[in-house]
Design a protein around this motif. Structure first.
Motif, PDB file in Angstrom:
ATOM      1  N   HIS A 244      12.894   3.896  -2.512  1.00  0.00           N
ATOM      2  CA  HIS A 244      11.484   4.168  -2.265  1.00  0.00           C
ATOM      3  C   HIS A 244      10.715   2.915  -1.848  1.00  0.00           C
ATOM      4  O   HIS A 244       9.522   2.995  -1.542  1.00  0.00           O
TER       5      HIS A 244
ATOM      6  N   PRO B   2       0.810  -1.233   0.000  1.00  0.00           N
ATOM      7  CA  PRO B   2       0.000   0.000   0.000  1.00  0.00           C
ATOM      8  C   PRO B   2       0.838   1.277   0.000  1.00  0.00           C
ATOM      9  O   PRO B   2       0.631   2.168  -0.810  1.00  0.00           O
ATOM     10  N   GLY B   3       1.822   1.334   0.890  1.00  0.00           N
ATOM     11  CA  GLY B   3       2.688   2.517   0.928  1.00  0.00           C
ATOM     12  C   GLY B   3       3.588   2.602  -0.285  1.00  0.00           C
ATOM     13  O   GLY B   3       3.856   3.699  -0.793  1.00  0.00           O
TER      14      GLY B   3
ATOM     15  N   ARG C 274       3.756   6.197  -7.240  1.00  0.00           N
ATOM     16  CA  ARG C 274       2.906   7.123  -7.979  1.00  0.00           C
ATOM     17  C   ARG C 274       3.363   8.566  -7.792  1.00  0.00           C
ATOM     18  O   ARG C 274       3.280   9.380  -8.697  1.00  0.00           O
ATOM     19  N   ARG C 275       3.862   8.849  -6.604  1.00  0.00           N
ATOM     20  CA  ARG C 275       4.300  10.214  -6.306  1.00  0.00           C
ATOM     21  C   ARG C 275       5.636  10.528  -6.979  1.00  0.00           C
ATOM     22  O   ARG C 275       5.804  11.625  -7.544  1.00  0.00           O
TER      23      ARG C 275
ATOM     24  N   VAL D  10       3.041   1.518  -3.412  1.00  0.00           N
ATOM     25  CA  VAL D  10       2.295   1.984  -4.581  1.00  0.00           C
ATOM     26  C   VAL D  10       2.110   3.495  -4.524  1.00  0.00           C
ATOM     27  O   VAL D  10       2.296   4.196  -5.523  1.00  0.00           O
ATOM     28  N   ALA D  11       1.789   4.012  -3.349  1.00  0.00           N
ATOM     29  CA  ALA D  11       1.602   5.463  -3.202  1.00  0.00           C
ATOM     30  C   ALA D  11       2.901   6.215  -3.462  1.00  0.00           C
ATOM     31  O   ALA D  11       2.905   7.257  -4.135  1.00  0.00           O
ATOM     32  N   ARG D  12       4.029   5.698  -2.955  1.00  0.00           N
ATOM     33  CA  ARG D  12       5.308   6.381  -3.155  1.00  0.00           C
ATOM     34  C   ARG D  12       5.724   6.350  -4.622  1.00  0.00           C
ATOM     35  O   ARG D  12       6.254   7.335  -5.145  1.00  0.00           O
TER      36      ARG D  12
ATOM     37  N   PRO E 291       5.465   8.945 -11.661  1.00  0.00           N
ATOM     38  CA  PRO E 291       4.071   8.873 -12.137  1.00  0.00           C
ATOM     39  C   PRO E 291       3.914   8.187 -13.487  1.00  0.00           C
ATOM     40  O   PRO E 291       2.788   7.804 -13.840  1.00  0.00           O
TER      41      PRO E 291
END
Length: 310
Positions: free
Chosen positions: A298, A112-113, A119-120, A115-117, A123
Motif C-alpha cells: 500500500h 498524501p496518498g 486509513r482505508r 495516509v489516505a490508503r 483504520p
C-alpha cells in the motif's frame, strides 16, 4: 542493588555520541540542552566514571570508557525496544501507533496518498510521520524512536531490514532553451561539462546524482563550482527554470506535478543505471516484520514506477 541506567539516559548518551554536539543532540532528543547535559552528568555519577573529556574546550570528546559505554548502550537500547516490539506484535495486526520516518525527496510526493490508503485499509493505525535526512531517520530507527522508514536505496542501512518496493527513474530537467532539449533522450556522457544544481549535503539524492555523473564519463563540474546548492527539490526546479543549471529529478517528483508552470523540459537519461530504489525498512529481527510486510503493497503510489518488491 546498584540502580541501572534508564532508557532515557542511554538515549541521551547515544545521541550525543553520534552528533558530538550538545545542542543538536538535545534537539534530536526533544529536550533542552541543560536537560541533556544534566542527564549525562547524572549517568556519570551513577556509574562513577567519566564519560566525557571536559578539558578540551567546547568540543564533545568522549573518553575511551565513554566510547565503550556508548557502544554498549546502543545494544542495550535495541534490546529494550525489542521488548516493546514483542508486546506490539502480540496485538491484532496493523493496530496502534506506527511511527514512520521518510526522507524529504520522497515524503511530499508519497505521503498524501499513503495516509489516505492506510486509513482505508488499516483504520486502526495511528500514523505518526517524521521527515528527515537519511542518516537521521536511520539513527532514530536504531534508537527506537521510529518503527518504519521509507528511504531511497542504496543507503547505509546496516542494522535495518530493507524491503525494495519500486524503481524510481531519474529524469534530467533542463531550461526550456537548453540545446540538449533537441534530444528525445540524453546520453549520460552529454552531461559532461554541464553545471548541475544539487541538493545540499545529507540528501542521498545529491550523492546519487554525483555518483551517476562521475562514473568515469568525463563530468567536469567541480566542488568549487557548486554555488547552486539547494535545500529542496522545489528550489532546485526554480534554479533550473532560471537557467542556472540542469538537474536530475526522480520520476516520483516529476509525476507529482512539481514542474508545472515552470519553463523547463524533462528528458530520460540513457547509458547508465539512472534510477534509485524506494525501500521500506525496519529494525532487523523486529517481531512486527509481518505487519510491515502487510503494509508494503500500500506504500507504492498506484501506477508509478517498476515494482521490485521481494
Amino acid at each position: 542493588m546498584t540502580p541501572l541506567p534508564s532508557a532515557q539516559q542511554l538515549r541521551y548518551l547515544i545521541t550525543l555520541a553520534e552528533m558530538r554536539h550538545f545542542g543538536r543532540a538535545a534537539q534530536a532528543c526533544a529536550v533542552t540542552q541543560s536537560t541533556l547535559s544534566a542527564g549525562i552528568l547524572a549517568l556519570e555519577r551513577q556509574l562513577d566514571i567519566q564519560l566525557l573529556d571536559r578539558n578540551v574546550g567546547k568540543r564533545v570528546v568522549f573518553t575511551p570508557i565513554g566510547d565503550e559505554v556508548a557502544a554498549r548502550a546502543r545494544f542495550a537500547l535495541e534490546a529494550l525496544q525489542a521488548v516493546q516490539d514483542v508486546a506490539d506484535a502480540s496485538r491484532a495486526p496493523m493496530t496502534g501507533l506506527l511511527r514512520l520516518g521518510v526522507i524529504p525527496t520522497i515524503g511530499p510526493f508519497v505521503l498524501p496518498g499513503l495516509v489516505a490508503r492506510l486509513r482505508r485499509h488499516f483504520p486502526q493505525i495511528r500514523l505518526s510521520v517524521n521527515e528527515d535526512l537519511t542518516g537521521n531517520v536511520l539513527d532514530k530507527l536504531a534508537l527506537g524512536r521510529l518503527d518504519l522508514v521509507l528511504l531511497a536505496m542504496p543507503c547505509p542501512c546496516e542494522g535495518a531490514e530493507m524491503l525494495p518496493l519500486w524503481r524510481d527513474e531519474f529524469m534530467l530537467v533542463l531550461p526550456a532553451n537548453h540545446p540538449l532539449t533537441a534530444l528525445e533522450a540524453i546520453p549520460v556522457e552529454r552531461i559532461a561539462g554541464e553545471r548541475m544544481v544539487l541538493l545540499e549535503d545529507g540528501h542521498c539524492l545529491r550523492d546519487q546524482t554525483l555518483a551517476l555523473c562521475r562514473q568515469d564519463r568525463g563530468w567536469t563540474s567541480t566542488e568549487g563550482e557548486e554555488e547552486f546548492v539547494v535545500t529542496s527539490l522545489y528550489t532546485l526546479v526554480e534554479m533550473v527554470a532560471d537557467g542556472l543549471g540542469i538537474a536530475l529529478l526522480p520520476q516520483l517528483a516529476v509525476e507529482s506535478g512539481i514542474l508545472r508552470d515552470h519553463p523547463v523540459v524533462v528528458r530520460p537519461v540513457t547509458g547508465c543505471q539512472a534510477w534509485r530504489t524506494i525501500g521500506l525498512g525496519w529494525r532487523a529481527r523486529s517481531p512486527r516484520a509481518g505487519d510491515f510486510r502487510l503494509l508494503a503493497p500500500h506504500v507504492r503510489p498506484p501506477g508509478l514506477g517498476v515494482s521490485v518488491e521481494g
